[in-house]
Design a protein around this motif. Structure first.
Motif, PDB file in Angstrom:
ATOM      1  N   ASN A 214     124.825  42.449  14.885  1.00 19.80           N
ATOM      2  CA  ASN A 214     126.176  41.992  15.593  1.00 19.80           C
ATOM      3  C   ASN A 214     125.935  41.183  16.837  1.00 19.80           C
ATOM      4  N   ALA A 215     125.200  41.831  17.396  1.00 16.17           N
ATOM      5  CA  ALA A 215     124.816  41.307  18.889  1.00 16.17           C
ATOM      6  C   ALA A 215     123.483  41.624  19.370  1.00 16.17           C
ATOM      7  N   LEU A 216     122.892  40.600  20.360  1.00 23.09           N
ATOM      8  CA  LEU A 216     121.360  40.783  20.713  1.00 23.09           C
ATOM      9  C   LEU A 216     121.314  40.367  22.258  1.00 23.09           C
ATOM     10  N   VAL A 217     120.703  41.161  22.871  1.00 27.06           N
ATOM     11  CA  VAL A 217     120.490  40.891  24.190  1.00 27.06           C
ATOM     12  C   VAL A 217     119.035  40.390  24.370  1.00 27.06           C
ATOM     13  N   LEU A 218     118.662  39.285  24.927  1.00 22.66           N
ATOM     14  CA  LEU A 218     117.736  38.664  25.309  1.00 22.66           C
ATOM     15  C   LEU A 218     117.155  38.651  26.587  1.00 22.66           C
ATOM     16  N   ASP A 219     115.828  39.152  26.947  1.00 24.25           N
ATOM     17  CA  ASP A 219     115.354  39.157  28.434  1.00 24.25           C
ATOM     18  C   ASP A 219     114.313  38.000  28.457  1.00 24.25           C
ATOM     19  N   VAL A 220     114.699  37.072  28.954  1.00 26.81           N
ATOM     20  CA  VAL A 220     113.755  35.650  28.920  1.00 26.81           C
ATOM     21  C   VAL A 220     112.927  35.685  30.731  1.00 26.81           C
ATOM     22  N   LYS A 221     111.761  35.940  30.650  1.00 27.24           N
ATOM     23  CA  LYS A 221     111.177  36.073  31.749  1.00 27.24           C
ATOM     24  C   LYS A 221     110.932  34.838  32.356  1.00 27.24           C
ATOM     25  N   VAL A 222     110.913  34.948  33.680  1.00 30.46           N
ATOM     26  CA  VAL A 222     110.577  33.669  34.702  1.00 30.46           C
ATOM     27  C   VAL A 222     109.779  34.282  35.760  1.00 30.46           C
ATOM     28  N   GLY A 223     108.869  33.391  36.289  1.00 30.14           N
ATOM     29  CA  GLY A 223     108.009  33.880  37.216  1.00 30.14           C
ATOM     30  C   GLY A 223     106.370  33.658  36.826  1.00 30.14           C
ATOM     31  N   SER A 224     105.697  34.418  37.616  1.00 27.74           N
ATOM     32  CA  SER A 224     103.997  33.806  37.311  1.00 27.74           C
ATOM     33  C   SER A 224     103.534  34.742  36.242  1.00 27.74           C
ATOM     34  N   GLY A 225     104.504  35.572  35.594  1.00 23.32           N
ATOM     35  CA  GLY A 225     103.915  36.352  34.244  1.00 23.32           C
ATOM     36  C   GLY A 225     104.513  35.967  33.083  1.00 23.32           C
ATOM     37  N   ALA A 226     105.419  34.922  33.123  1.00 23.08           N
ATOM     38  CA  ALA A 226     106.507  34.391  32.059  1.00 23.08           C
ATOM     39  C   ALA A 226     105.260  33.385  31.184  1.00 23.08           C
ATOM     40  N   PHE A 227     105.663  33.298  29.871  1.00 21.08           N
ATOM     41  CA  PHE A 227     105.129  32.264  29.024  1.00 21.08           C
ATOM     42  C   PHE A 227     105.513  31.086  29.306  1.00 21.08           C
ATOM     43  N   MET A 228     106.748  30.710  29.783  1.00 26.34           N
ATOM     44  CA  MET A 228     107.343  29.399  30.210  1.00 26.34           C
ATOM     45  C   MET A 228     106.789  29.081  31.507  1.00 26.34           C
ATOM     46  N   PRO A 229     106.448  27.956  31.932  1.00 31.61           N
ATOM     47  CA  PRO A 229     105.606  27.572  32.928  1.00 31.61           C
ATOM     48  C   PRO A 229     106.897  27.368  34.246  1.00 31.61           C
ATOM     49  N   THR A 230     107.974  27.044  33.929  1.00 29.15           N
ATOM     50  CA  THR A 230     108.863  26.636  35.062  1.00 29.15           C
ATOM     51  C   THR A 230     110.426  27.604  34.976  1.00 29.15           C
ATOM     52  N   TYR A 231     111.180  27.552  35.958  1.00 28.43           N
ATOM     53  CA  TYR A 231     112.475  28.181  35.651  1.00 28.43           C
ATOM     54  C   TYR A 231     113.205  27.534  34.758  1.00 28.43           C
ATOM     55  N   GLU A 232     113.029  26.209  34.831  1.00 30.94           N
ATOM     56  CA  GLU A 232     113.953  25.251  33.958  1.00 30.94           C
ATOM     57  C   GLU A 232     113.745  25.206  32.686  1.00 30.94           C
ATOM     58  N   LYS A 233     112.284  25.554  32.212  1.00 29.18           N
ATOM     59  CA  LYS A 233     111.996  25.746  30.797  1.00 29.18           C
ATOM     60  C   LYS A 233     112.480  27.083  30.190  1.00 29.18           C
ATOM     61  N   SER A 234     112.198  28.154  31.151  1.00 32.25           N
ATOM     62  CA  SER A 234     112.860  29.374  30.718  1.00 32.25           C
ATOM     63  C   SER A 234     114.129  29.445  30.645  1.00 32.25           C
ATOM     64  N   LYS A 235     115.090  28.741  31.436  1.00 34.14           N
ATOM     65  CA  LYS A 235     116.543  28.541  31.291  1.00 34.14           C
ATOM     66  C   LYS A 235     116.790  27.746  29.873  1.00 34.14           C
ATOM     67  N   LEU A 236     116.071  26.709  29.797  1.00 31.97           N
ATOM     68  CA  LEU A 236     116.559  25.958  28.354  1.00 31.97           C
ATOM     69  C   LEU A 236     116.304  26.749  27.251  1.00 31.97           C
ATOM     70  N   LEU A 237     115.221  27.579  27.068  1.00 33.08           N
ATOM     71  CA  LEU A 237     114.676  28.490  26.222  1.00 33.08           C
ATOM     72  C   LEU A 237     116.013  29.573  25.852  1.00 33.08           C
ATOM     73  N   ALA A 238     116.334  29.960  27.112  1.00 33.28           N
ATOM     74  CA  ALA A 238     117.618  31.041  26.908  1.00 33.28           C
ATOM     75  C   ALA A 238     118.901  30.354  26.465  1.00 33.28           C
ATOM     76  N   GLU A 239     119.160  29.175  27.089  1.00 37.43           N
ATOM     77  CA  GLU A 239     120.282  28.550  26.505  1.00 37.43           C
ATOM     78  C   GLU A 239     120.187  28.251  24.919  1.00 37.43           C
ATOM     79  N   LEU A 240     119.008  27.698  24.459  1.00 39.34           N
ATOM     80  CA  LEU A 240     118.762  27.364  22.984  1.00 39.34           C
ATOM     81  C   LEU A 240     118.940  28.700  22.136  1.00 39.34           C
TER      82      LEU A 240
END
Ligand code: URA
Length: 463
Positions: A214-240
Motif C-alpha cells: 500500500n505504501a513505500l518509504v524510500l531512503d535515497v542516499k546522497v554524499g560520499s557513500g552514495a551510489f549516485m555520484p551527485t546530489y542532482e542524480k540522487s534527486k532524479l532517482l528519488a523523483e523517478l
C-alpha cells in the motif's frame, strides 16, 4: 489480427529516440523471461542493445511505469492484499553501516500488533524482501544470516503466515520473484548500463512492488557513500521512484539522506545485528545516535502513511516509543523465532562477536574529525571480509569496523578513531591503510550536512 512485435523493432525505436508503446515494452519483457536455450525469442545481444538504448535515450514516465509493471509481474507476487491490512516497506539505495531495516521492521511490526484489524491481523504488515551486500554497501540478508538458523528463503505463502503472526517477515529474493530483473541486472553489469536512473528505478521498484504494498518509504542516499555520484542524480532517482510507485497505486515517499560517514556505531554483519539488539534493549550507545534518529524518521513516515500518526513527526515520536517500551524488541524476537533463528544470542550479543583479529587506529593529531570518503570506508569493511570478493562467495560474520568518533567530533591525539575486526589477521593491513588515508582531522569544525536533505512526495514532483 494482432501483429507480432519483433525485439529488433523495439530496439530500433528506442535507439532512434521514439517512445515505446506499452505493448512493445510488455512483449520485450515477456520475451526475456519466456526464452529458453532452444527458443531464443530474444538474444543476449538484443537485450544488451535495448539496455544501452534505454541508458542513452531514457524513458518517459509512462514507459518507465509500464517497464516496471511488466518486470514486477514477470514472476510471483506476494498478494499481501489477501491479508486485508496495510502493507508497507522501507527501501534504501544502499549505504555503509545502514541497518535501519533491522529496527524499522520490528518497530512497524510492533505498531501493527498493537492495533490489529477486526480480522485479528496486525494493522500494519511489513513484507520486506532484502538484498545482499553490493559493491561498497552492506546487505540486510548477510546481516540476518549471521543469526544461526534464520531462514531468509521463504516462499510467499509462508511469508504471509509469518506476517499474520508477527507483523513483519524478512526474506530474500528467489529466482521466482521478478525473474526479468535477474536477467537484466546480470547483463547491465557487463554492458556499462548499471548507472541509469531509469533502469535502477525499474529494477528496485519492480521488486518492491512485487511485495504488493500500500505504501513505500524510500531512503535515497546522497554524499560520499552514495551510489549516485551527485546530489542532482540522487534527486532524479528519488523523483523517478516516487512517480513510478504512485503510478502503480502505491503511496511512495523518498527521503534524501546524508551518507557521508558510516551510520551508527558498527559496520559489518553480526556487529550490526548486535547494535540493533542493543538499541531495542535500551542500551543506547552514543555512536548509535544517527542510526536511531534516521530509523525513527523513516518509521515515522511509514506510521503516518499507514494512518497511525497524524504527521511524520508524530510518527517519529511514536516510533521511538515502540523502541523505548521494548515492544519493538518483543516483535523482533517473534519474527526471528518464526523464521527459525536462535534468539538466545541476543541475551549477550557482544559475547557472540568472535573476530580472530582486531586492530585500533588512533588519531594522529588533535582536532576535529572533518571528512572521509565514506565509499572508501565501505570498501575497507568489505575487504575485511564482510563483503564478497565475487558473486556467490560467503561473507564473514565477524568482520567489520567500530567507529569511535562521528564527523565533527573533537579528538585528542592518540584517541581511538576506529577498530577493525576480521576473521583473518592477514586481511587487516589494506583496510587499515584505506581508513588511515581517508579519515581526515582538521583544526577547525567542518561544515556538516543535515541527516535529512529533502523529502520527495507526489505533491512536489516536477511537472
Ligand atoms: N539495486 C537494485 O536492486 N537494482 C539496481 O539497479 C541498483 C541497486
Amino acid at each position: 489480427m494482432t501483429q507480432r512485435i519483433h525485439p529488433i523493432d523495439v530496439i530500433l525505436h528506442k535507439r532512434d529516440g521514439l517512445a515505446l508503446t506499452d505493448a512493445e515494452i510488455r512483449a520485450f519483457v515477456l520475451a526475456i523471461v519466456k526464452r529458453t536455450p532452444r527458443r531464443q525469442l530474444v538474444t543476449d545481444a538484443q537485450i544488451a542493445a535495448f539496455l544501452m538504448a534505454v541508458f542513452l535515450r531514457g524513458l518517459d514516465a509512462r514507459e518507465l511505469a509500464t517497464l516496471t509493471e511488466a518486470m514486477r509481474f514477470s514472476g510471483e507476487v506476494a498478494y499481501t492484499e489477501a491479508l486485508n491490512t496495510f502493507a508497507i516497506d522501507k527501501h534504501s539505495t544502499g549505504g555503509v553501516g545502514d541497518k535501519t531495516s533491522l529496527l524499522i521492521a520490528p518497530i512497524l511490526a510492533a505498531a501493527g500488533l498493537a492495533h490489529p484489524t477486526s480480522e485479528g491481523v496486525p494493522g500494519i504488515v511489513v513484507p520486506m524482501i532484502s538484498g545482499r551486500s553490493l559493491g561498497h554497501t552492506g546487505g540486510t540478508l548477510d546481516k540476518l544470516e549471521t543469526i544461526p538458523g534464520f531462514n531468509t528463503q521463504l516462499p510467499f505463502p509462508e511469508m504471509r503466515d509469518i506476517l499474520k503472526q508477527c507483523g513483519a517477515a524478512l526474506i530474500g529474493q528467489t529466482p521466482k520473484i521478478v525473474p526479468a530483473d535477474r536477467i537484466l541486472y546480470a547483463l547491465r553489469d557487463h554492458t556499462g548500463t548499471v548507472e541509469s536512473p531509469f533502469l535502477i528505478t525499474a529494477s528496485i521498484m519492480s521488486k518492491k512492488l512485487a511485495e504488493s504494498l500500500n505504501a513505500l518509504v524510500l531512503d535515497v542516499k546522497v554524499g560520499s557513500g552514495a551510489f549516485m555520484p551527485t546530489y542532482e542524480k540522487s534527486k532524479l532517482l528519488a523523483e523517478l521512484m516516487v512517480e513510478t510507485g504512485e503510478a502503480s497505486g502505491t503511496r511512495t515517499v523518498a527521503l534524501l539522506t546524508t551518507m557521508d560517514e558510516p551510520l551508527g556505531r558498527f559496520s559489518g554483519n553480526w556487529v550490526e545485528v548486535w547494535e540493533c539488539v542493543d538499541i531495542m534493549k535500551q542500551h543506547r550507545h552514543p555512536m548509535s545516535r544517527d542510526l536511531i534518529e534516521l530509523s525513527n524518521i523513516l518509521s515515522g513516515w511509514a506510521l503516518y502513511l499507514a494512518d497511525h500518526a497524524i504527521s511524520p513527526e508524530d510518527g517519529a515520536v511514536l516510533s521511538d516509543e515502540y523502541l523505548r517500551s521494548g515492544e519493538a524488541y518483543k516483535a523482533w524476537l517473534k519474527i526471528i523465532n518464526a523464521q527459525g533463528g536462535d534468539t538466545s544470542l541476543f541475551e549477550d550479543p557482544a559475547a557472540h562477536h568472535k573476530p580472530a583479529a582486531t586492530r585500533t587506529l588512533t588519531a594522529p593529531t588533535s582536532g576535529y574529525l572533518a571528512a572521509m570518503d565514506c565509499k572508501r570506508a565501505g570498501w575497507a569493511v568489505q575487504r575485511l571480509g564482510a563483503g564478497r570478493a565475487k558473486p556467490g562467495a560467503p561473507v564473514s560474520a565477524h568482520a567489520g569496523i567500530e567507529m569511535h568518533a562521528k564527523l565533527g567530533d573533537k579528538l585528542e591525539a592518540n584517541q581511538p578513531l576506529v577498530t577493525l575486526f576480521s576473521e583473518d589477521a592477514s586481511l587487516l593491513d589494506e583496510p587499515e591503510a584505506m581508513l588511515r588515508e581517508t579519515l581526515q582531522i582538521a583544526p577547525t569544525l567542518p561544515k556538516l550536512q543535515p541527516l535529512i536533505r529533502e523529502v520527495i512526495t507526489k505533491t512536489n514532483l516536477p511537472q
